[in-house]
Design a protein around this motif. Structure first.
Motif, mmCIF file in Angstrom:
data_model
loop_
_atom_site.group_PDB
_atom_site.id
_atom_site.type_symbol
_atom_site.label_atom_id
_atom_site.label_comp_id
_atom_site.label_asym_id
_atom_site.label_seq_id
_atom_site.Cartn_x
_atom_site.Cartn_y
_atom_site.Cartn_z
ATOM 1 N N TYR A 170 3.144 9.236 -6.567
ATOM 2 C CA TYR A 170 3.894 8.077 -6.104
ATOM 3 C C TYR A 170 3.030 7.274 -5.150
ATOM 4 N N SER A 171 3.015 5.973 -5.355
ATOM 5 C CA SER A 171 2.256 5.089 -4.481
ATOM 6 C C SER A 171 3.215 4.383 -3.534
ATOM 7 N N ASP A 172 2.922 4.455 -2.269
ATOM 8 C CA ASP A 172 3.773 3.814 -1.274
ATOM 9 C C ASP A 172 3.198 2.445 -0.936
ATOM 10 N N PHE A 173 3.728 1.427 -1.597
ATOM 11 C CA PHE A 173 3.292 0.059 -1.327
ATOM 12 C C PHE A 173 4.407 -0.659 -0.600
ATOM 13 N N SER A 174 4.112 -1.155 0.576
ATOM 14 C CA SER A 174 5.117 -1.871 1.349
ATOM 15 C C SER A 174 4.451 -3.027 2.089
ATOM 16 N N PRO A 175 4.627 -4.255 1.584
ATOM 17 C CA PRO A 175 4.007 -5.390 2.258
ATOM 18 C C PRO A 175 4.645 -5.607 3.632
ATOM 19 N N MET A 229 -0.739 5.608 -11.447
ATOM 20 C CA MET A 229 -0.747 5.988 -12.867
ATOM 21 C C MET A 229 -1.902 6.935 -13.167
ATOM 22 N N GLU A 230 -3.038 6.708 -12.527
ATOM 23 C CA GLU A 230 -4.207 7.564 -12.746
ATOM 24 C C GLU A 230 -4.028 8.938 -12.106
ATOM 25 N N ASP A 231 -3.435 8.955 -10.915
ATOM 26 C CA ASP A 231 -3.303 10.205 -10.161
ATOM 27 C C ASP A 231 -1.957 10.889 -10.380
ATOM 28 N N SER A 232 -1.070 10.247 -11.109
ATOM 29 C CA SER A 232 0.295 10.763 -11.331
ATOM 30 C C SER A 232 1.002 11.062 -10.014
ATOM 31 N N GLU A 266 -1.214 -9.484 -1.496
ATOM 32 C CA GLU A 266 -0.282 -8.384 -1.658
ATOM 33 C C GLU A 266 -0.128 -7.998 -3.126
ATOM 34 N N ALA A 267 -0.137 -8.998 -3.995
ATOM 35 C CA ALA A 267 -0.027 -8.721 -5.431
ATOM 36 C C ALA A 267 -1.210 -7.876 -5.897
ATOM 37 N N LYS A 324 -0.931 -4.178 -7.445
ATOM 38 C CA LYS A 324 -1.528 -3.831 -8.736
ATOM 39 C C LYS A 324 -2.406 -2.601 -8.601
ATOM 40 N N GLU A 325 -3.208 -2.543 -7.563
ATOM 41 C CA GLU A 325 -4.080 -1.391 -7.345
ATOM 42 C C GLU A 325 -3.266 -0.122 -7.070
#
Length: 124
Positions: free
Chosen positions: A93-98, A88-91, A76-77, A81-82
């Motif tokens: 929001y990244s939806d990360f939900s383990p 950050m590269e695509d500007s 998950e870490a 991180k990815e």
């Protein structure tokens, strides 16, 4: 305070919290003593304890937010991180939900221990 509440567990905090705070203040006394300054005139233990209580609510909020990321398993870490790198590269929001049950139980325990510690030390 950040290190105490985010890098230790409730049991360890119960055993050592006041020792750590006293150690911090005694090191301040030593450092100021090198310049002939008395710590109690600059920052007394009473003021230290008052400030701990004063800023505890903010630290509690930060600790709750940070707790979400402190208990990720290695897979998950790596995903987290990815997702951060991609956002950050695509500007975007990244939806990360383990979704792992074990991780969710660890998070729940971490949050419960934070609440227990803050209440036990009279910070909430």
């Amino acid at each position: 305070m950040y290190t105490i509440f985010n890098c230790t567990d409730h049991k360890t905090r119960l055993e050592h919290f006041y020792d750590w705070i006293d150690y911090y203040h005694s090191e301040l006394e030593k450092a100021l003593g090198n310049y002939g300054i008395k710590a109690n005139y600059i920052y007394s233990r009473d003021q230290l304890y008052a400030d701990l209580k004063r800023y505890a609510k903010v630290l509690f909020a930060v600790s709750l937010i940070v707790a979400n990321n402190l208990v990720l398993n290695p897979e998950e870490a790596a995903k987290f991180k990815e997702s951060i790198k991609k956002s950050m590269e695509d500007s975007e929001y990244s939806d990360f939900s383990p979704n792992e049950e074990e991780t969710n139980m660890l998070k729940k325990r971490k949050v419960e221990e934070l609440v227990d510690s803050f209440v036990k030390f009279g910070l909430l």
